[in-house]
Design a protein around this motif. Structure first.
Motif, short mmCIF file in Angstrom:
data_model
loop_
_atom_site.label_atom_id
_atom_site.label_comp_id
_atom_site.label_asym_id
_atom_site.label_seq_id
_atom_site.Cartn_x
_atom_site.Cartn_y
_atom_site.Cartn_z
N UNK A 45 44.18 45.16 32.96
CA UNK A 45 42.99 45.10 32.03
C UNK A 45 42.90 43.66 31.64
N UNK A 46 44.13 43.11 31.35
CA UNK A 46 44.15 41.58 31.19
C UNK A 46 43.06 40.83 32.09
N UNK A 47 42.92 41.05 33.01
CA UNK A 47 42.06 40.26 34.02
C UNK A 47 40.70 40.19 33.64
N UNK A 48 40.14 41.29 32.96
CA UNK A 48 38.78 41.39 32.39
C UNK A 48 38.83 40.56 30.99
N UNK A 49 39.86 40.58 30.16
CA UNK A 49 39.58 39.97 28.89
C UNK A 49 39.99 38.41 29.07
N UNK A 50 40.87 37.87 30.21
CA UNK A 50 41.48 36.89 30.10
C UNK A 50 40.53 35.79 31.17
N UNK A 51 40.35 36.45 32.29
CA UNK A 51 39.77 35.61 33.56
C UNK A 51 38.33 35.78 33.57
N UNK A 52 37.65 36.84 33.22
CA UNK A 52 36.17 36.98 33.07
C UNK A 52 35.73 36.37 31.85
N UNK A 53 35.79 35.16 31.90
CA UNK A 53 35.36 34.41 30.26
C UNK A 53 33.89 34.31 30.04
N UNK A 54 33.10 34.62 31.15
CA UNK A 54 31.61 34.60 31.03
C UNK A 54 31.12 35.77 30.77
N UNK A 55 31.82 36.84 30.91
CA UNK A 55 31.41 38.43 30.93
C UNK A 55 30.60 38.62 29.72
N UNK A 56 29.52 39.37 29.67
CA UNK A 56 28.59 39.69 28.68
C UNK A 56 28.55 41.27 28.52
N UNK A 57 28.61 42.11 29.74
CA UNK A 57 28.46 43.48 30.00
C UNK A 57 29.47 43.98 30.68
N UNK A 58 30.33 44.97 30.14
CA UNK A 58 31.32 45.63 30.83
C UNK A 58 31.25 47.14 30.86
N UNK A 59 31.20 47.75 31.97
CA UNK A 59 31.09 49.28 32.06
C UNK A 59 32.23 49.82 32.88
N UNK A 60 33.04 50.45 32.25
CA UNK A 60 34.17 51.32 33.10
C UNK A 60 34.31 52.63 32.79
N UNK A 61 33.16 53.34 32.36
CA UNK A 61 32.76 54.80 32.12
C UNK A 61 33.68 55.38 33.31
N UNK A 62 34.47 56.42 32.60
CA UNK A 62 35.09 57.30 33.70
C UNK A 62 36.39 56.93 34.48
N UNK A 63 36.80 55.54 34.31
CA UNK A 63 37.91 55.04 34.89
C UNK A 63 39.19 55.50 34.06
N UNK A 64 40.24 55.88 34.69
CA UNK A 64 41.38 56.27 34.07
C UNK A 64 42.03 55.17 33.63
N UNK A 65 42.06 54.99 32.12
CA UNK A 65 42.84 54.02 31.40
C UNK A 65 43.82 54.41 30.38
N UNK A 66 44.54 55.62 30.74
CA UNK A 66 45.53 56.25 29.94
C UNK A 66 46.81 55.30 30.04
N UNK A 67 46.74 54.58 30.66
CA UNK A 67 48.09 53.40 30.63
C UNK A 67 47.64 52.12 30.00
N UNK A 68 46.56 52.19 29.61
CA UNK A 68 45.93 50.80 28.92
C UNK A 68 46.20 51.11 27.36
N UNK A 69 46.60 50.09 26.71
CA UNK A 69 46.81 50.47 25.36
C UNK A 69 45.54 50.11 24.58
N UNK A 70 45.06 50.77 23.61
CA UNK A 70 43.74 50.42 23.02
C UNK A 70 43.84 49.17 22.32
N UNK A 71 45.04 48.73 21.85
CA UNK A 71 45.21 47.56 21.20
C UNK A 71 44.70 46.36 21.86
#
Length: 919
Positions: A45-71
């Motif tokens: 998940x850090x790929x999205x938060x650190x590498x995609x620096x120009x990202x404005x819209x992100x849609x991950x609906x339905x992707x299993x993120x049970x191993x991702x901390x909401x923090x």
């Protein structure tokens, strides 16, 4: 590349690393990708938060993120993200407050993450450009903060199915651009203040308050409103007529509140209204005919109110009407034939009213017709399912009416029919052979009619529910009647079937064939039905021994009723752990012998144990007093002997016992004072309300013997508390502890060897309705407190050694034969006055001959104190449907007993078994 959309495509394996190199990516949509990211974790998940620096819209609906901390969502805090959608991602844990402070975030959806928790920012200076916020179906909690009012650009706020509490904050009035507000299924309380309607006054189209704790009146709706849901709250008062100013209103749901008054006539002016639900309120009056002017109406639901009058004829003018539900009201008159003109009508629900007349021959293109519990007469129209009419019918319920005649042959054309219920009518017919043509029929209920003759066809294999009870069916069932069936519920009770028992399918759960003439042994194939919950084979002519396998069902079994047959041998041992579910065992009126199995103590949930009128022997089964829920214990007319002693294993023996019948045995010694002193359930009075033992789908039935008369209680009221220790060899005095049994309705300790005085404390039993102390050696005077028992309708003190004046009282003065055989008594109602008492010889008539004369039945009014008056009009006649029906039927039992008990100084008692009564 600035935009990448891979939504709803197939991608197997983890997210490819190449995506992280698209640093200039502005929009990324991976929603709904099938089989993506089995390894999506914090690192990925850090790929999205650190590498995609120009990202404005992100849609991950339905992707299993049970191993991702909401923090990790806090890592977006330095980005220019404007839209984040993580709906249905299986996120768990606490959402950081920082997510709500993203400086450019306009749309945030965390919905459908059922284990995601968090709160909204409580700070007064919370500002955000948020336009859309969706936290539905999460575990967000706490109150809605006043700071929400700072989000003045908000158009969509969806908090449905969360855990929010408190009231609506005053600052909601600042949300003047709101179009969609959903607060449904929370715990929000309080009234809806007038200022609230500044919210989106000209823009709000969707408002959902359903399933909260709102109260007070319904305020005016904004004219812009399209959908308004207020179901399941505590709103009160009338529907404001100003609601009709919302000309675009499409859905209006006011169900399950405390609203009253009438339906506003102006609702007919809402030409866009497609559904109106006012069910489960306190509305009254007639349905205004103007409602038929709402030409777009598709669903009209008015059930569970107090509406009256007739069904409007104009309903046939509603060409778009799909559902009309007027059930559970006070509508009268006939079903208007004009309803046949509503060509789109699919479901018509008219149950639980006072409708009369015949069923219209044409009922449109219905899928479902429910008209039960009315007073409809005549025959079921022969036009049903003819020429395509009702060919889509899959639910037909006409039960509890006054319908007559045979079933129409045209029902065979209802090839889509899944459920047919015509029970509790006066239909006269044979079992329909055309059932063989059905391939979808699952429920068939023909009970309580006049179906007759033999059944000549096997049961269609797809039927899962069959009830034919209380008819006039006879003969032997086809040998293959249930051979290929998957039925789980079968009730053939109260007919005249003969021959061997029909062998049920292994899937059977409810099996009742009581009150027929089935004979022979219980077939061994019954042991294959391991899911059985109810077995009722009572009152037949079955023979042989009770199969041991029946006791193997104890883990799933709730009721075992083999009463009134000709079973012999011993009761099998119960092979079961103590966590079984058996609630009722009824084996009375057979020829069972031997000792009771001690394994009965493993039935920890047992409530009713009826073993009366057998040949059981041994000592009193004291080990049963540890059963925590036992309410009924009947051991009468057996061969038990010896004292009635406690197990000493509990300080509160029989804590729930309400009915104890040990009569007509050879018990001896003193009365069981230790038990009498600890019968907790007989000490606690139920002040009001009728409560019955058993469950909704099965009624507990027992018989209570009084003075040679058997009362068959079809339902057992929990206030029915009795003790019958008569016709034994008990001796000594009546214990003083009897005074504490304040809930006791009946006490019979007649035909024993009791001596001493009648305890004055018997006068404390203010709920007592019958008392029989006859044929003992009681002496002294009659306690004056007996004259104060206002519910006492039957009394027998005859054939004792009582002396002195009979106490005066409204009840005592009416008992004419209650004092016979006591030559020392004087005063009314006896003819010898006390001042000229002459000792006269005892009456020449024997106690057994007098027994049929002394009792006098009287009806006494039942009040809020729940006086349970047992008279010729027994009070157990109220049925929950509102229709009176005898719950108690009386059958006169003749005694044919001989007086050959030895060492008996009390009145003679016979040793011959009572003749059984067909039930």
């Amino acid at each position: 590349m600035a935009h990448l959309n891979l939504s709803h495509s197939y991608f197997s394996g983890p997210i490819p690393l190449e995506i992280s190199h698209l640093s200039r990516l502005i929009t990324l949509d991976l929603s709904g990708i099938f089989d993506l990211t089995k390894e999506l974790d914090n690192r990925s998940f850090r790929w999205f938060t650190h590498n995609l620096t120009q990202l404005r819209e992100l849609n991950l609906d339905g992707i299993d993120m049970s191993r991702v901390s909401p923090m990790s969502l806090a890592n977006f805090s330095s980005s220019g993200l404007t839209s984040l959608s993580l709906s249905g991602c299986n996120l768990r844990g606490i959402v950081p407050i920082d997510i709500f402070h993203l400086p450019n975030l306009r749309s945030l959806s965390l919905s459908d993450n059922y284990y995601l928790t968090g709160t909204l920012p409580q700070t007064k200076n919370w500002t955000s450009p948020l336009v859309s916020l969706n936290l539905s179906s999460t575990e967000f909690s706490g109150s809605i903060p006043a700071s929400v009012g700072n989000l003045t650009s908000m158009t969509i706020l969806d908090l449905r199915f969360a855990q929010f509490t408190g009231s609506i904050p005053l600052t909601f009035g600042n949300l003047v651009h709101l179009t969609h507000l959903d607060l449904g299924y929370n715990m929000i309380s309080g009234g809806i203040p007038e200022w609230f309607w500044r919210v989106g006054r000209d823009t709000l189209t969707y408002l959902d308050f359903a399933y909260n704790n709102f109260n007070g009146p319904l305020p005016d709706l904004p004219p812009s409103m399209v959908n308004f849901y207020a179901s399941s709250n505590n709103f009160s008062g009338e529907i404001p007529s100003s609601i009709c100013r919302a000309k675009s209103l499409n859905h209006l749901d006011l169900s399950i509140n405390k609203l009253s008054g009438t339906i506003p006539r102006c609702l007919g002016d809402l030409k866009s209204l497609s559904s109106f639900d006012a069910s489960s309120n306190n509305f009254s009056g007639e349905i205004p005919s103007s409602i038929c002017q709402a030409s777009s109406l598709e669903e009209l639901v008015l059930s569970n109110n107090r509406f009256n009058g007739t069904i409007p004829r104009c309903l046939g003018d509603l060409k778009s009407l799909l559902l009309f539900d007027a059930s559970s009201n006070n509508f009268s008159g006939a079903i208007p034939s004009s309803i046949c003109q509503a060509k789109s009508l699919e479901e018509l629900v008219l149950s639980n009213n006072r409708l009369s007349g015949t069923i219209p021959g044409c009922l449109g293109n219905l899928n479902s017709l429910y008209a039960s519990n009315n007073s409809l007469t005549g025959e079921i129209p022969s036009s049903v399912c003819q020429m395509g009419n009702l060919s889509r019918l899959f639910q037909l319920d006409l039960s509890y009416n006054l319908l007559q005649g045979p079933l129409p042959q045209s029902l065979a054309n209802c090839t889509s029919l899944q459920s047919l219920n015509v029970s509790h009518n006066a239909i006269i017919d044979t079992f329909p052979r055309w059932l063989n043509a059905f391939y979808g029929l699952e429920t068939l209920d023909l009970q309580s009619n006049r179906f007759h003759r033999a059944i000549e066809i096997p049961l269609p294999p797809q039927i899962s529910y069959l009830s034919l009870s209380n008819n006039e069916l006879s003969g032997q069932l086809p040998i293959n009647f249930l051979l290929n069936s998957t039925v789980y519920f079968i009730d053939l009770a109260n007919n005249s079937f003969k021959g061997p028992l029909p062998i049920p399918s292994p899937s059977i759960r409810y099996y009742s064939i009581s009150k027929n003439e089935f004979n022979g042994d219980i077939p061994y194939q019954l042991c294959s039905a391991t899911q059985l919950e109810i077995i009722n084979l009572s009152n037949n002519c079955l023979t042989g021994t009770i199969p041991h396998c029946l006791m193997n069902f104890i883990d799933s079994l709730s009721v075992l009723d083999l009463q009134g047959n000709q079973f012999v041998g011993q009761i099998p041992e119960i092979i079961s752990p103590g966590n079984n579910w058996v609630r009722k065992i009824r084996l009375g009126q057979n020829q069972l012998g031997g000792m009771l199995p001690r394994s009965l103590t493993s039935c920890k949930n047992l409530e009713v144990l009826d073993l009366g009128e057998n040949e059981l022997e041994g000592h009193f089964p004291y080990y049963l007093d540890t059963l925590p829920y036992l309410q009924v214990l009947i051991l009468r007319s057996n061969m038990f002997r010896g004292p009635v002693d406690s197990s000493k294993r509990t300080s509160h023996p029989f804590p729930k016992l309400r009915i104890l019948d040990l009569s007509d045995n050879s018990f001896s010694g003193r009365l069981p004072a230790e038990y009498i002193a600890n019968l907790i359930a007989m000490k606690n009075e139920e002040k009001c309300g009728l409560h019955y033992m058993g469950q909704d789908y099965y009624e507990d039935t027992i018989s209570v013997v009084m003075k040679g008369t058997e009362l068959v209680l079809v339902k057992i009221m929990t206030v029915f508390t009795t003790i019958d220790l008569s016709r034994n060899f008990f001796e000594g005095e009546i214990p003083e502890a009897i005074r504490d049994l304040k809930a006791l309705k009946g006490l019979n300790i007649s035909h024993n060897n009791l001596a001493g005085r009648i305890p004055p404390s018997v006068g404390n039993l203010t709920n007592l309705e019958w008392l029989d102390l006859s044929s003992n050696k009681l002496n002294g005077e009659i306690p004056r407190g007996l004259a104060n028992l206002t519910y006492l309708t039957t009394l027998n003190l005859s054939y004792n050694q009582l002396v002195g004046p009979i106490p005066h009282g409204p009840q005592m003065d009416t008992f004419n034969h209650s004092f016979d055989g006591n030559p020392g008594l004087c005063g009314p109602p006896l003819s010898n006055p006390c001042d000229t008492l002459e000792q006269s010889p005892p009456h020449s008539t024997s106690p057994e001959e007098e027994e049929g004369q002394w009792i006098e039945w009287r009806a006494v009014a039942m009040g809020c104190g729940c006086g349970l008056i047992l008279g010729i009009s027994v009070g157990y006649t109220m049925l929950e449907t509102g229709r009176p029906r005898w719950l108690v039927r009386m059958a006169e039992r003749k005694r044919h007993r001989k007086t050959n008990r030895l060492n008996r100084n009390a009145a003679p008692r016979n040793l011959l078994r009572r003749s059984t009564i067909g039930q």
